[in-house]
Design a protein around this motif. Structure first.
Motif, short mmCIF file in Angstrom:
data_model
loop_
_atom_site.label_atom_id
_atom_site.label_comp_id
_atom_site.label_asym_id
_atom_site.label_seq_id
_atom_site.Cartn_x
_atom_site.Cartn_y
_atom_site.Cartn_z
N SER A 1 0.82 -1.22 0.00
CA SER A 1 0.00 0.00 0.00
C SER A 1 0.85 1.26 0.00
O SER A 1 0.36 2.36 -0.26
CB SER A 1 -0.94 0.01 1.21
N VAL A 2 2.15 1.11 0.33
CA VAL A 2 3.07 2.26 0.26
C VAL A 2 3.50 2.40 -1.19
O VAL A 2 4.47 1.81 -1.63
CB VAL A 2 4.29 2.05 1.19
N LYS A 3 2.75 3.18 -1.95
CA LYS A 3 3.00 3.32 -3.39
C LYS A 3 4.08 4.37 -3.61
O LYS A 3 3.83 5.56 -3.57
CB LYS A 3 1.69 3.70 -4.10
N ASP A 4 5.29 3.89 -3.85
CA ASP A 4 6.45 4.77 -3.97
C ASP A 4 7.45 4.08 -4.90
O ASP A 4 7.93 2.99 -4.60
CB ASP A 4 7.05 5.03 -2.59
N SER A 5 7.80 4.75 -6.00
CA SER A 5 8.70 4.14 -6.98
C SER A 5 10.12 3.99 -6.46
O SER A 5 10.91 3.23 -7.02
CB SER A 5 8.71 4.99 -8.25
N HIS A 6 10.45 4.70 -5.38
CA HIS A 6 11.80 4.60 -4.81
C HIS A 6 11.87 3.68 -3.60
O HIS A 6 12.87 3.63 -2.91
CB HIS A 6 12.28 6.00 -4.38
N PHE A 7 10.78 2.95 -3.37
CA PHE A 7 10.72 2.06 -2.23
C PHE A 7 10.59 0.60 -2.66
O PHE A 7 9.76 0.26 -3.51
CB PHE A 7 9.53 2.43 -1.34
N THR A 8 11.43 -0.25 -2.12
CA THR A 8 11.32 -1.70 -2.36
C THR A 8 11.36 -2.40 -1.00
O THR A 8 11.93 -1.89 -0.02
CB THR A 8 12.48 -2.22 -3.22
N PHE A 9 10.75 -3.58 -0.97
CA PHE A 9 10.77 -4.33 0.29
C PHE A 9 10.96 -5.80 0.01
O PHE A 9 10.68 -6.31 -1.08
CB PHE A 9 9.49 -4.09 1.09
N GLU A 10 11.44 -6.50 1.04
CA GLU A 10 11.63 -7.94 1.00
C GLU A 10 11.13 -8.53 2.30
O GLU A 10 11.48 -8.04 3.37
CB GLU A 10 13.12 -8.28 0.82
N ILE A 11 10.28 -9.54 2.21
CA ILE A 11 9.77 -10.23 3.39
C ILE A 11 10.47 -11.58 3.50
O ILE A 11 10.44 -12.37 2.55
CB ILE A 11 8.25 -10.43 3.32
N ARG A 12 11.09 -11.82 4.63
CA ARG A 12 11.80 -13.08 4.83
C ARG A 12 11.04 -13.92 5.86
O ARG A 12 10.96 -13.55 7.03
CB ARG A 12 13.23 -12.81 5.31
N HIS A 13 10.52 -15.02 5.40
CA HIS A 13 9.79 -15.94 6.26
C HIS A 13 10.78 -16.95 6.82
O HIS A 13 10.84 -18.12 6.40
CB HIS A 13 8.68 -16.64 5.47
N GLU A 14 11.60 -16.49 7.78
CA GLU A 14 12.63 -17.33 8.38
C GLU A 14 12.97 -16.78 9.76
O GLU A 14 12.56 -15.68 10.14
CB GLU A 14 13.88 -17.37 7.49
#
Length: 489
Positions: free
Chosen positions: A104-117
């Protein structure tokens, strides 16, 4: 009407909490952060607007409330660089909500990674050549978190992996915190909402040493209420927010703030000398006023501790449910007195009082102690009681017919060589300033013998002189204060 990313996050989180049983979340030590706390925590970071990029970490991210709050603030203050966020979360049920919230954070300069560990065991720590971790050397500029609050066995994989900071069975919250420090860039900042139990005592000594050798504490927020911090949760835990900065440079002051609840409408701020909060004994003192700072300064000038004066406090030796076979309700020619905290009455020991199991019938030396002079101190008090330190003078001359006595383990005791020592220690521990000192040191309602033994006190000679003044006088707090003022200032 369009909702902000943070409002959307709060809405989805509320829906998730209402549809998932608390018991399921408890297995992860999972308590979600409120919106007001998330916004407050995000506001504590210093954001360098000149940096081209920022790396963020939220370990134990839950639904992403803290991440979204921090991302929102970064953009609100005008940061235009790229932002990479890494979130760790091992609860499968919340992963979908977390992904929606970050998307929902709509930002072209933002990336994220979710680590299920597992955040702890998936990477190396300190000097440990990890048997578990496959990641090594990842660092971040800003770390925000509400780490899981859950005690684990000392032989759990997480504890073994971080044995450098563990003593006994650790709690996950400080393992997450220690790993966060490990993951910080030099000059990077970490803001966590945590219990305050780490600030003193032997149990957290290794962790405090690690923390204070790698970071400086810059900000602390203390909550006055135990039960209004996590929305919709029953958490009776002394809670605080802390900010640390990686590096060796220590600020001259620490900013300490406080509020009674999590809405921060009654926010109070106070700057205090770094060395007043972070003491030479390795404890962290949570002062919130000039008066409390003066208490620490006054007692900090004293030359001794109970340990150096050979007056150590110890914990009572009888655990009721393990020793039922030797407990008695009535006396006989083979029984000895067994003392409980209920026998402390107006500064003295009154026994018997008609309580169950006031006698012990045993010859086992490990269950008995010499009938000599003691100062008894309650181990547990309620949050609402006026005093944390509640003492009773025990004189062996009052019970001359007994060679031995015994003490239940909800009672602490200090063995004394003379009546003057007992009365002198009573002056100290029944005074206003020592009760204030202990409340600053420890936010719990338990009186810990390790902490008492390391409190600064006058010399044994002075303690005995104060005791002589108290003998025959009223045992009130006011009388103790008047005597103590003559000897320390």
């Amino acid at each position: 009407m369009l909702m902000s990313p943070l409002s959307e996050t709060i809405y989805r989180t509320s829906s998730f909490v209402s549809s998932n049983a608390k018991a399921g979340r408890k297995q992860y030590g999972q308590f979600f952060t409120s919106e007001s706390i998330a916004v407050f925590m995000a506001s504590m970071f210093h954001i360098d607007l000149e940096k081209d990029s920022l790396r963020l970490l939220d370990a134990g991210a839950g639904s992403g409330i803290l991440s979204v709050a921090l991302l929102s603030r970064i953009r609100e203050i005008g940061y235009t660089g790229s932002v990479k966020l890494v979130c760790y979360e091992n609860d499968e049920k919340v992963l979908g909500v977390l992904a929606k919230n970050l998307t929902s954070v709509k930002d072209s300069h933002f990336t994220f990674e979710i680590r299920h560990e597992n955040y702890i065991t998936s990477q190396a720590f300190g000097h440990n050549p990890s048997l578990f971790g496959r990641r090594n050397g990842e660092t971040y500029d800003l770390i925000i978190g509400n780490p899981p609050y859950k005690k684990i066995p000392k032989n759990a994989a997480d504890a073994i992996h971080m044995k450098e900071v563990c003593y006994g069975a650790p709690n996950l919250y400080f393992l997450f915190w220690a790993m966060g420090i490990h993951n910080l860039n030099e000059g990077g900042e970490l803001v966590y909402v945590i219990p305050r139990s780490w600030t003193s005592g032997a149990y957290f000594a290794r962790f405090r040493k690690y923390l204070l050798s790698h970071c400086a504490i810059t900000d602390i927020h203390i909550f006055g209420s135990r039960d209004k911090i996590f929305d919709g949760e029953t958490v009776l835990q002394e809670t605080m927010i802390i900010k640390v900065r990686k590096g060796c440079t220590r600020p001259s002051k620490i900013r300490i703030s406080s509020s009674d609840t999590s809405d921060f409408l009654d926010l109070r701020r106070f700057d205090v000398d770094y060395n007043t909060v972070v003491a030479d004994n390795g404890y962290v003192y949570l002062v919130t006023s000039e008066e409390e700072a003066e208490v620490l300064a006054t007692l900090g000038r004293l030359p001794s501790t109970l340990v150096t004066d050979d007056l150590q406090m110890k914990t009572g030796i009888i655990v009721d449910f393990r020793t039922r076979e030797v407990l008695r309700n009535e006396p006989s020619d083979k029984t000895y007195p067994l003392f409980y905290s209920q026998h402390i009455k107006d500064g003295r020991i009154v026994w018997p009082v008609g309580k169950e199991h006031e006698f012990i019938d045993t010859d086992r030396k490990g269950y008995l102690q010499e009938n000599t002079n003691y100062l008894f101190v309650k181990r547990f008090t309620s949050k609402e009681e006026k005093r944390r330190l509640q003492c009773g003078i025990y004189l062996s001359a009052d019970y001359p017919e007994y060679k031995y006595i015994s003490t239940q383990n909800k009672l602490n005791y200090i063995k004394c060589a003379s009546q003057e020592e007992v009365y002198g220690l009573y002056v100290l521990l029944n005074s206003t300033i020592y009760d204030q000192y202990y409340r600053i040191l420890n936010g719990s309602t338990q009186v810990n013998s390790t902490e008492i033994n390391n409190m600064p006190v006058p010399s044994k000679e002075i303690i005995c002189k104060m005791g002589k003044e108290l003998e025959g006088a009223d045992l009130s707090q006011a009388v103790c204060d008047n005597i103590l003022r003559k000897w320390i200032n």
